[in-house]
Design a protein around this motif. Structure first.
Motif, PDB file in Angstrom:
ATOM      1  N   ASP A   1       0.825  -1.202   0.000  1.00  0.00           N
ATOM      2  CA  ASP A   1       0.000   0.000   0.000  1.00  0.00           C
ATOM      3  C   ASP A   1       0.866   1.261   0.000  1.00  0.00           C
ATOM      4  O   ASP A   1       2.003   1.259   0.451  1.00  0.00           O
ATOM      5  CB  ASP A   1      -1.060  -0.050   1.105  1.00  0.00           C
ATOM      6  CG  ASP A   1      -0.557   0.364   2.451  1.00  0.00           C
ATOM      7  OD1 ASP A   1      -0.088   1.505   2.581  1.00  0.00           O
ATOM      8  OD2 ASP A   1      -0.653  -0.444   3.379  1.00  0.00           O
ATOM      9  N   PRO A   2       0.317   2.334  -0.563  1.00  0.00           N
ATOM     10  CA  PRO A   2       1.125   3.534  -0.799  1.00  0.00           C
ATOM     11  C   PRO A   2       1.621   4.218   0.475  1.00  0.00           C
ATOM     12  O   PRO A   2       2.677   4.862   0.447  1.00  0.00           O
ATOM     13  CB  PRO A   2       0.208   4.462  -1.586  1.00  0.00           C
ATOM     14  CG  PRO A   2      -1.108   3.802  -1.690  1.00  0.00           C
ATOM     15  CD  PRO A   2      -1.012   2.397  -1.206  1.00  0.00           C
ATOM     16  N   VAL A   3       0.903   4.072   1.587  1.00  0.00           N
ATOM     17  CA  VAL A   3       1.402   4.669   2.835  1.00  0.00           C
ATOM     18  C   VAL A   3       2.693   3.961   3.248  1.00  0.00           C
ATOM     19  O   VAL A   3       3.686   4.604   3.626  1.00  0.00           O
ATOM     20  CB  VAL A   3       0.329   4.591   3.948  1.00  0.00           C
ATOM     21  CG1 VAL A   3       0.893   5.074   5.271  1.00  0.00           C
ATOM     22  CG2 VAL A   3      -0.906   5.397   3.551  1.00  0.00           C
ATOM     23  N   GLN A   4       2.689   2.624   3.140  1.00  0.00           N
ATOM     24  CA  GLN A   4       3.916   1.871   3.455  1.00  0.00           C
ATOM     25  C   GLN A   4       5.027   2.221   2.465  1.00  0.00           C
ATOM     26  O   GLN A   4       6.189   2.379   2.848  1.00  0.00           O
ATOM     27  CB  GLN A   4       3.644   0.360   3.408  1.00  0.00           C
ATOM     28  CG  GLN A   4       2.653  -0.134   4.430  1.00  0.00           C
ATOM     29  CD  GLN A   4       3.093   0.127   5.863  1.00  0.00           C
ATOM     30  OE1 GLN A   4       4.264   0.426   6.123  1.00  0.00           O
ATOM     31  NE2 GLN A   4       2.166   0.043   6.789  1.00  0.00           N
ATOM     32  N   ALA A   5       4.662   2.339   1.199  1.00  0.00           N
ATOM     33  CA  ALA A   5       5.673   2.653   0.181  1.00  0.00           C
ATOM     34  C   ALA A   5       6.329   4.000   0.471  1.00  0.00           C
ATOM     35  O   ALA A   5       7.553   4.155   0.345  1.00  0.00           O
ATOM     36  CB  ALA A   5       5.031   2.657  -1.208  1.00  0.00           C
ATOM     37  N   ALA A   6       5.520   4.971   0.890  1.00  0.00           N
ATOM     38  CA  ALA A   6       6.063   6.303   1.185  1.00  0.00           C
ATOM     39  C   ALA A   6       7.055   6.233   2.343  1.00  0.00           C
ATOM     40  O   ALA A   6       8.136   6.844   2.296  1.00  0.00           O
ATOM     41  CB  ALA A   6       4.917   7.271   1.495  1.00  0.00           C
ATOM     42  N   ALA A   7       6.701   5.485   3.389  1.00  0.00           N
ATOM     43  CA  ALA A   7       7.608   5.357   4.543  1.00  0.00           C
ATOM     44  C   ALA A   7       8.869   4.583   4.147  1.00  0.00           C
ATOM     45  O   ALA A   7       9.988   4.949   4.535  1.00  0.00           O
ATOM     46  CB  ALA A   7       6.883   4.653   5.689  1.00  0.00           C
ATOM     47  N   LEU A   8       8.699   3.529   3.352  1.00  0.00           N
ATOM     48  CA  LEU A   8       9.852   2.728   2.926  1.00  0.00           C
ATOM     49  C   LEU A   8      10.812   3.554   2.074  1.00  0.00           C
ATOM     50  O   LEU A   8      12.034   3.395   2.171  1.00  0.00           O
ATOM     51  CB  LEU A   8       9.379   1.497   2.141  1.00  0.00           C
ATOM     52  CG  LEU A   8       8.782   0.375   2.993  1.00  0.00           C
ATOM     53  CD1 LEU A   8       8.004  -0.617   2.133  1.00  0.00           C
ATOM     54  CD2 LEU A   8       9.890  -0.354   3.774  1.00  0.00           C
ATOM     55  N   ASP A   9      10.263   4.427   1.265  1.00  0.00           N
ATOM     56  CA  ASP A   9      11.099   5.254   0.397  1.00  0.00           C
ATOM     57  C   ASP A   9      12.008   6.167   1.233  1.00  0.00           C
ATOM     58  O   ASP A   9      13.179   6.372   0.901  1.00  0.00           O
ATOM     59  CB  ASP A   9      10.206   6.077  -0.537  1.00  0.00           C
ATOM     60  CG  ASP A   9      10.985   6.600  -1.725  1.00  0.00           C
ATOM     61  OD1 ASP A   9      11.697   5.810  -2.361  1.00  0.00           O
ATOM     62  OD2 ASP A   9      10.900   7.814  -1.994  1.00  0.00           O
ATOM     63  N   VAL A  10      11.468   6.681   2.329  1.00  0.00           N
ATOM     64  CA  VAL A  10      12.283   7.509   3.230  1.00  0.00           C
ATOM     65  C   VAL A  10      13.399   6.661   3.833  1.00  0.00           C
ATOM     66  O   VAL A  10      14.577   7.047   3.851  1.00  0.00           O
ATOM     67  CB  VAL A  10      11.412   8.109   4.363  1.00  0.00           C
ATOM     68  CG1 VAL A  10      12.281   8.803   5.405  1.00  0.00           C
ATOM     69  CG2 VAL A  10      10.370   9.066   3.786  1.00  0.00           C
ATOM     70  N   LYS A  11      13.023   5.479   4.307  1.00  0.00           N
ATOM     71  CA  LYS A  11      14.017   4.630   4.980  1.00  0.00           C
ATOM     72  C   LYS A  11      15.078   4.109   4.019  1.00  0.00           C
ATOM     73  O   LYS A  11      16.241   3.927   4.406  1.00  0.00           O
ATOM     74  CB  LYS A  11      13.318   3.457   5.666  1.00  0.00           C
ATOM     75  CG  LYS A  11      12.519   3.857   6.894  1.00  0.00           C
ATOM     76  CD  LYS A  11      11.996   2.610   7.557  1.00  0.00           C
ATOM     77  CE  LYS A  11      11.621   2.865   9.008  1.00  0.00           C
ATOM     78  NZ  LYS A  11      11.324   1.605   9.705  1.00  0.00           N
ATOM     79  N   LEU A  12      14.675   3.847   2.769  1.00  0.00           N
ATOM     80  CA  LEU A  12      15.623   3.292   1.788  1.00  0.00           C
ATOM     81  C   LEU A  12      16.850   4.189   1.629  1.00  0.00           C
ATOM     82  O   LEU A  12      17.972   3.695   1.481  1.00  0.00           O
ATOM     83  CB  LEU A  12      14.911   3.099   0.431  1.00  0.00           C
ATOM     84  CG  LEU A  12      15.757   2.532  -0.705  1.00  0.00           C
ATOM     85  CD1 LEU A  12      16.295   1.147  -0.359  1.00  0.00           C
ATOM     86  CD2 LEU A  12      14.937   2.465  -2.000  1.00  0.00           C
ATOM     87  N   ALA A  13      16.628   5.492   1.702  1.00  0.00           N
ATOM     88  CA  ALA A  13      17.752   6.428   1.532  1.00  0.00           C
ATOM     89  C   ALA A  13      18.775   6.285   2.657  1.00  0.00           C
ATOM     90  O   ALA A  13      19.919   6.742   2.524  1.00  0.00           O
ATOM     91  CB  ALA A  13      17.222   7.855   1.475  1.00  0.00           C
ATOM     92  N   HIS A  14      18.380   5.658   3.768  1.00  0.00           N
ATOM     93  CA  HIS A  14      19.285   5.504   4.914  1.00  0.00           C
ATOM     94  C   HIS A  14      19.800   4.073   5.069  1.00  0.00           C
ATOM     95  O   HIS A  14      20.561   3.789   5.992  1.00  0.00           O
ATOM     96  CB  HIS A  14      18.563   5.936   6.200  1.00  0.00           C
ATOM     97  CG  HIS A  14      18.161   7.371   6.151  1.00  0.00           C
ATOM     98  ND1 HIS A  14      18.956   8.386   6.656  1.00  0.00           N
ATOM     99  CD2 HIS A  14      17.082   7.975   5.606  1.00  0.00           C
ATOM    100  CE1 HIS A  14      18.362   9.546   6.434  1.00  0.00           C
ATOM    101  NE2 HIS A  14      17.229   9.336   5.797  1.00  0.00           N
TER     102      HIS A  14
END
Ligand SMILES: Cc1ncc(COP(=O)(O)O)c(C=O)c1O
Length: 365
Positions: A232-245
């Motif tokens: 789901d897009p809410v999870q995707a948005a949070a994952l995208d932030v974390k991926l950068a770290h």
């Protein structure tokens, strides 16, 4: 000092403003299934893995299950898995009606042993399904060579392996398809259940996306009997932030692992073995001890939380009692299950916590 096994709240706190902003953006966008947040994360994750395609799904078990289905693995087919893997690897195989063939791991790496895999291949074998257990890459080249020789698919269970590399190249596009979990405690963890597959094969990616969307490309037109398994897009948005770290967080894990390896070398413990071609993601730092339960108890008394991955190997699980296996059938998996202990490791562990964990293990071992 009390040391949790993994502090998920600390991981959130480290990025709270960015995660809050991304979640709010996803929520206020009006896209609650699919949409731009999902597309952005899929593209970023594929790029991170060096894969042409990433498809978000609901969880890691679905990633494995849909990968197997998309490759037409089903009844009558055998799939080779490690006898010490997490139950989800095996569940995915039985979910598609295929037969898991348990093969003992290399006792040093905990991962599928290519020589034993070669001996287990039969005319019914359809796929090899190695797990990159604990974030240590499996030995992919000999497995790929076996797959090529016998016309098999290579599916990787990378649920514990975000960012790990095999011979200098990140896991994510070596085999035909790679399955990922973003369960909250993974190196890349969502705010709930989430998963993905990565592959270089656009046709396969499309099949997986379709299977996870009720078997449908066009709404209300069902081409195959699919399931509902979408990220789901809410999870995707949070994952995208974390991926950068993720790289920085994995570097911190590697620092902690290096300190543990040096500090525990003189102790009477078996430490993780890292082949020269492996760059582990250090999802877990797993030691072995003859007195595992006593060690765990003494560490708990010292305030150090540890876990066991995993206490019961799949062939001895009640869920698979109908296989008829008993104690002694997979001695390497059974020995590991009786000896492994996972120590605290995580990107937010402070130096003081690492010092305290080391001191506690020195006293308790
Ligand atoms: C090796 C392995 N495979 C598969 C899974 C399944 O992932 P999920 O919990 O997202 O379904 C997990 C994690 O839970 C895992 O550790």
């Amino acid at each position: 000092m009390s040391i949790p096994f993994l502090d998920l709240k600390a991981s959130y706190d480290a990025l709270a403003p960015a995660i809050d902003e991304a979640v709010a953006r996803a929520v206020s966008s009006g896209w609650y299934i699919g949409g731009p947040e999902l597309a952005r994360f899929e593209q970023a994750f594929a790029g991170f893995c060096g894969a042409a395609q990433a498809v978000g799904v609901a969880n890691g078990l679905d990633a494995l299950h849909l990968a197997l289905r998309a490759l037409d693995v089903g009844p009558g087919d055998e799939v080779i898995v490690a006898s010490n893997s997490y139950i989800a690897t095996i569940l995915a195989v039985t979910m598609v009606g295929a037969t898991p063939v348990l093969v003992e791991p290399d006792p040093r790496t905990h991962n599928l042993d290519p020589a034993r895999v070669a001996a287990a291949i039969t005319p019914r074998t359809k796929a090899l399904l190695p797990t990159h257990l604990y974030g240590q890459p499996a030995d992919l080249d000999p497995l790929q060579a076996l797959a090529d020789e016998h016309g098999l698919k290579l599916i990787e269970d990378a649920a514990q392996a975000h960012g790990c590399a095999y011979k200098g190249r990140r896991v994510g596009a070596h085999g035909d398809v790679v399955a990922w979990s973003f369960y909250p405690s993974k190196n890349l963890g969502a705010l709930g259940d989430a998963g993905a597959v990565t592959t270089d094969d656009a046709t396969l990616a499309d099949r997986i996306r379709t299977l996870g969307n009720y078997g449908s490309h066009v709404r209300y037109v069902n081409e195959v009997q699919g399931v509902n398994s979408r990220l789901d897009p809410v999870q995707a948005a949070a994952l995208d932030v974390k991926l950068a770290h993720l790289d920085a967080w994995n570097r911190r894990r590697a620092e902690i692992a290096a300190r543990y390896l040096a500090a525990f070398a003189p102790l009477d413990l078996e430490l993780p073995f890292v082949p020269e071609w492996a760059t582990p993601a250090w999802h877990l730092f797993v030691i072995q001890s003859d007195d595992r339960d006593g060690l765990q108890q003494r560490l708990a008394e010292a305030g150090v939380q540890t876990l066991i991955h995993y206490p019961i190997p799949p062939h001895l699980q009640k869920a698979y009692a109908d296989w008829g296996y008993g104690a002694g059938d997979f001695p390497i998996a059974e020995r590991l299950a009786s000896r492994v202990l996972s120590l605290p490791i995580g990107p937010q562990m402070s130096d003081a916590q690492v010092d305290a964990a080391i001191a506690a293990v020195r006293r308790a071992a």
